[in-house]
Motif scaffolding. Sequence first.
Motif, PDB file in Angstrom:
ATOM      1  N   LYS A 717     -23.303 -27.768 -26.015  1.00 24.92           N
ATOM      2  CA  LYS A 717     -23.529 -28.597 -24.828  1.00 24.92           C
ATOM      3  C   LYS A 717     -24.956 -28.474 -24.315  1.00 24.92           C
ATOM      4  O   LYS A 717     -25.566 -29.463 -23.876  1.00 24.92           O
ATOM      5  N   PRO A 721     -26.245 -32.415 -24.963  1.00 27.44           N
ATOM      6  CA  PRO A 721     -25.373 -32.834 -23.856  1.00 27.44           C
ATOM      7  C   PRO A 721     -25.043 -34.326 -23.930  1.00 27.44           C
ATOM      8  O   PRO A 721     -25.879 -35.153 -24.306  1.00 27.44           O
ATOM      9  N   ASP A 722     -23.823 -34.647 -23.597  1.00 29.95           N
ATOM     10  CA  ASP A 722     -23.377 -36.048 -23.500  1.00 29.95           C
ATOM     11  C   ASP A 722     -22.121 -36.053 -22.644  1.00 29.95           C
ATOM     12  O   ASP A 722     -21.034 -35.704 -23.108  1.00 29.95           O
ATOM     13  N   ASN A 723     -22.264 -36.452 -21.389  1.00 29.05           N
ATOM     14  CA  ASN A 723     -21.133 -36.415 -20.454  1.00 29.05           C
ATOM     15  C   ASN A 723     -20.037 -37.395 -20.829  1.00 29.05           C
ATOM     16  O   ASN A 723     -18.884 -37.229 -20.431  1.00 29.05           O
ATOM     17  N   THR A 724     -20.409 -38.440 -21.589  1.00 27.27           N
ATOM     18  CA  THR A 724     -19.407 -39.443 -21.943  1.00 27.27           C
ATOM     19  C   THR A 724     -18.599 -39.058 -23.178  1.00 27.27           C
ATOM     20  O   THR A 724     -17.569 -39.660 -23.445  1.00 27.27           O
ATOM     21  N   GLY A 728     -18.045 -32.931 -23.923  1.00 26.74           N
ATOM     22  CA  GLY A 728     -19.396 -32.933 -23.370  1.00 26.74           C
ATOM     23  C   GLY A 728     -20.480 -32.707 -24.394  1.00 26.74           C
ATOM     24  O   GLY A 728     -21.615 -32.375 -24.020  1.00 26.74           O
TER      25      GLY A 728
END
Length: 899
Positions: A717, A721-724, A728
């Motif tokens: 993460k 990172p990629d919140n969608t 994550g």
Amino acid sequence: MEPFSFACSSDLKEDVHIKISNLEGSQKPTELTVLLENPQLRHVGSNTSTHSELYVTVRLWSDSKPLTLPTETSHKNFKNARTWNEWLSLPVPYSEIPLSSQLAVTVWDLYPAGGPKTKFHSIPFGGSTIPLFDKDNTLRKGRIRCRIHRHKQADGYSQSTTPFEVQNDGEMTEMERLEGLMKKHEMGEIPENKWLDQLVFRKIEAMERDSLKTLAQLRRQAQSRITNGASNGDNTNGSAKPVEDEGIWYLHIEFPRFDHPIVFTDREYPPPPISTMQNSASDVRLKPPPEVSFGPGIELDIDPSGHPAPGRLIRIYDPEVGVRDNPCESKHRRLVRSSRTGVLDRDLKPNAKIRDELNVIMSYGPLHDLTDEEKDMVWKFRHHLTRDKKALTKFVKSVSWTDQSESRQAVSMLSKWTTIDVDDALELLGPSFENPDVRAYAVDRLRKSDDDELLLYLLQLVQALKFERPSNTQEENQDQVSEAQDSSLARFLITRAADNFILGNYLHWYLMVECDDVSDQQGAGARQLFAQIEYDFMVELMKRPDGPEQRKILRRQGELITLLSKISRDIRNSAGDRTRKIERLKKFLGDPKNELTTFQPPLPIPLDPTVHIVGCYPEESNVFKSSLQPLFITFRTSGGQPYPVIFKTGDDLRQDQLVIQIITLMDRLLRKENLDLKLSPYRTLATAPYAGAVQFVPSSSLSAIISKHKTLLNYLKHHNPDNTADLGVRKEAMETYIKSCAGYCVITYLLGVGDRHSDNLLLSPSGHFFHADFGYILGRDPKPFAPLMKLDPAMVQGMGGPQHAYYAQFKQYCYTAYASLRKSANLILNLFALMSEANIPDIRLEPDKAVLKVQERFHLELTEEEAIRGFEALISESATAVMPQVIDRLHGFVQGFRA
């Protein structure tokens, strides 16, 4: 268990020694009435003096048979006690004595009168028989007290009548215990205390004298009871006579003492040839077994009824069975395979049943040996099998190459065969195929491979040069090279390497490492072979237009490696802490005299000749903390990018080099199946038997990641990172992580990579997971309870846990990779077979079993469905194993303590 050190008797070349110390005991003087009744007793030496002259003979026996002639002590004139203190040597070394060896020790008394039972005017004073090995099969050592059986000559029978230990002397139990303690004191097992030891020794001597007197009194009392009973009428025939009091006598002897216990070890004889005859399923005796007579004292097999067990046979191995051909079978084979039958065999086609049997034979792996019936079947339908490319190796195994007629027919068949695959060509270059025409045919197949494919097998092809045999062609012209020589493996490699600098770079360094290997495993003949090929390669290189320039590049590479090896050894052996060593490295690299900051012209680095370096960054160099203290050097490429390299001395990198090469090959095989598992095999090159370079891949170990980020998922993460996205983490990074974990789990399992812990499992910021440090392969592991496959719980948690869809996807990649690599098992096994004589640590331990260890992990005897089901169970077992987690904790604790 505490460590136990011992030596083998087969390694002890000293002769058998025994020290005759002294004789102790007492007897009542012979009464005058007895001397009057038997005047001959007056001439016995022991009857005339309590310290008469005696001598001792020692003889070695085994299985009721004497092994040596008697050895006797020299003449001694006794005054106060019968003490010899003389070492006797028997002309037999300890390495050659059997386990049942016994010493027959006889004390002889003087008897000048002579007689039929005397020996050179001597009669036996008494004898004792003592085995050389105790009940634990350990050679006896130190002082031992032997019971003397009066008036008996010691015998060496298996069931001796003169044993050195007598079980009915209950009064001597305490003395035996004290003697055991004294023996431990002599061996240094009990601490020495001089003033107390003197008191104890005097007390023991007094107790010993009292014990002997007590035993003598008891024997006299028993004798008097027998005599009184006879005089009172118990003996009705009146034949009882007074018996002379013989007393209790013991002979003290001493065996040599050694630093370690000597355990009996039989001599290892070479294995007998394996018989080609098949053992019958039932053991049918057509006639009763012959009667066997045994010598005196030899133990027999006794059945419960007390009678000797019937049917005991002495089995004798016939070495000619399995070595010499059966004349009938040889005649049959020559008739079946004669040139007359060749015309009839051309149109011969198998029926449905035979076709199925042939298909089974064609499915055999490269390690499977064909039976005589299978060989005859393959030969019979050889013309039909020429259309099957997998049948050629089976056909070559079916040929009797010692038969010239059959050999000529087989060679003529090679040109008619359909083109074989590379894995079969590599098998024909193995140690089992010596015919030069067969090997030349395999080399012709390799000519069709491009340089990239040939580079994958170059390491094994260099080792296959050891199996080359010179051509037997006699009609060669001195001005023209024969066809067999022109197609030899050495000429092929030299020619291709001279035409391609990348091939030439690796061939040069592979040959140089073998030339520099001066170990006993390599041998002078192999070094001379590789040196000659290196010389021929340089000569061929000079024939090319750009040959002089390429040779100059190889020489510059050698100078660079020599400089790096020197500074690596100097830094490792220098005093001071790591900071001072780093400063010394930077100073050496930055010194203009060494010409390492700038290269003109650019130099192809030996580790990867496609990369041209123009210098190094001295300020970015470093020295690692490990025991060998490898160097970290960052080179500057012609394109301006950094190329970090780890260079180390004192470690043999050829095993790591082999594993990385196999991983690279497996990666290519998986890509052919449209399965890209994002493997990242870093480059490794051994530049000497104990030096080499390794490409540095920016990454962090699992232990460092967990220490800083707590979990691998947090690490992914942090860098992706990629919140969608799920969990994550960017989808591409997570997919790279899952695929690379699956690939390395399968590959390290197949290669049996051991010593897996969280410090040699690495993860790059982009999600590439990979292994490092392949010091243990083929199932070897220094840790107990090592799992067959390393699947750390932290790796599973990085996928979201065992219940997440990512973990199911990981297992699916594992199944697909395992099934795909099983299809190419023959290629991988043939590559390991070519490395059977390579001086690689884990292969050198058991060269004949290295390929078998890899084969058993493919489970080729199972169907694909059964193999995948077994691999699924292996994944579940590895993911939940407890002992690997405990060992990893201990390893982390030890590493932290060292830091």
